[in-house]
Enzyme design. Structure first.
Site, short mmCIF file in Angstrom:
data_model
loop_
_atom_site.label_atom_id
_atom_site.label_comp_id
_atom_site.label_asym_id
_atom_site.label_seq_id
_atom_site.Cartn_x
_atom_site.Cartn_y
_atom_site.Cartn_z
N TYR A 151 8.24 -21.77 -2.04
CA TYR A 151 7.12 -22.36 -1.32
C TYR A 151 6.41 -23.42 -2.16
CZ TYR A 151 2.82 -22.61 1.47
OH TYR A 151 1.77 -23.05 2.23
N ASP A 212 -5.72 -5.17 -10.59
CA ASP A 212 -7.07 -4.60 -10.69
C ASP A 212 -8.05 -5.26 -9.73
OD1 ASP A 212 -7.51 -7.08 -11.82
OD2 ASP A 212 -8.03 -6.32 -13.81
N PRO A 278 -1.54 -16.01 -8.63
CA PRO A 278 -2.53 -16.77 -9.40
C PRO A 278 -3.76 -15.94 -9.75
CG PRO A 278 -1.77 -18.03 -7.51
CD PRO A 278 -1.25 -16.64 -7.33
#
Length: 317
Positions: A151, A212, A278
């Site tokens: 992508y 997290d 990211p």
């Protein structure tokens, strides 16, 4: 370059999530629309309400093959591409072809029609950014062979192809980089955070947060995204231009907002984080403000509430 009048437009990927909302906005402003889609990830249901509209035409075409449209065209909006992590993982070659062949064929159509060409690119061209917030001059930090590369690199190539047609062939083009659009018509299982959390919360299932949950996103409601796309299509700026909402929050905070708005008591469950996910995502939209006079207006709670209401009505609790 003077502002372009739009009387008739082609929208590739027009039966997809963002594409279908763009078709709606174009028709609301009196623009005749040719929606082109092969329904790989889009759905005819997204545009079914336009079926009897004489100003709307639906063509089932795969834009990775050469295609044509009869009659005049003022703007070609190229949105055709799998766009969610689940989709481009299932359809990696189709994703690459949509960025390469699909972009080329859209540009060729625009050239034949003397039309403006708008490429809907993505914040994913910045990869896992080392600069924050992301400004258009930042070149990005992208893994060209990673799990998201089909992508990311498809869109980066599409940008290069579009910019080359402008610089060397004189095409009238613009590029917008969309940041984390959400809203009604997203699919429950498309793998993105908002539909995943909403579907889980409405069903009373545990809300699955990757890692997290401290990675951030900047969510832009679909109406705002479409307004930015429309502004870019009419303006003369070549881009790239960031279209997104600079209000940044963590994924864990997003899960909490969705849970509260859904009235859910479902627990949070932490799951492994996908590769190359990211850490940070926030657009600098200074250029969009100065070049387009655009800024988002829908705040997160209002957008999430509209999205939740649509999911509840469409998919049930």
């Amino acid at each position: 370059m003077p502002e372009r009048e739009i009387h008739r437009a082609v929208v590739t990927g027009g039966a997809g999530f963002v594409g279908s909302h763009l078709c709606d906005r174009l028709r609301d402003t009196g623009v005749r629309v040719v929606c082109v889609d092969n329904f790989l990830t889009g759905s005819v249901d997204n545009v079914a309400h336009l079926a009897d509209d004489p100003g709307f035409e639906l063509l089932e075409r795969d834009v990775t093959e050469p295609f044509d449209v009869a009659g005049p065209v003022d703007v070609v909006f190229h949105l055709a591409s799998p766009a969610s992590p689940h989709d481009y993982a299932r359809h990696p070659l189709a994703t690459l072809k949509a960025g390469a062949h699909g972009t080329l064929h859209g540009l060729e159509l625009a050239g034949r029609k003397d039309a403006r060409f708008l490429l809907a690119s993505t914040s994913e061209v910045y990869g896992d950014p080392l600069e924050h917030p992301q400004v258009e001059s930042y070149w990005g930090n992208v893994n060209p062979i990673g799990p998201r590369s089909q992508y990311d690199e498809a869109k980066r190539f599409a940008e290069a192809l579009t910019a080359t047609h402008r610089a060397h062939l004189g095409f009238d083009t613009t590029i917008v980089r969309l940041f984390n659009t959400y809203g009604p018509r997203m699919r429950p299982l498309d793998g993105r955070a908002v539909p995943t959390f909403v579907s889980q919360a409405l069903a009373g299932r545990p809300i699955t947060v990757a890692g997290d949950g401290q990675q951030t996103r900047s969510l832009c409601y679909v109406d705002d995204t479409v307004a930015g796309i429309m502004a870019a299509a009419r303006a003369g700026h070549p881009g790239p231009i960031n279209i997104g909402n600079p209000a940044e929050l963590t994924i864990l905070e997003l899960a909490g907002r969705v849970r509260e708005l859904c009235g859910s008591t479902a627990p949070t469950v932490f799951v492994p984080r996908p590769g190359d996910d990211p850490d940070l995502r926030r657009p600098d939209i200074t250029l969009a403000g100065s070049a387009l006079g655009w800024a988002p207006v829908v705040d997160l709670d209002k957008g999430l509430t509209a999205t939740i209401d649509w999911f509840a009505a469409t998919h049930g609790r």
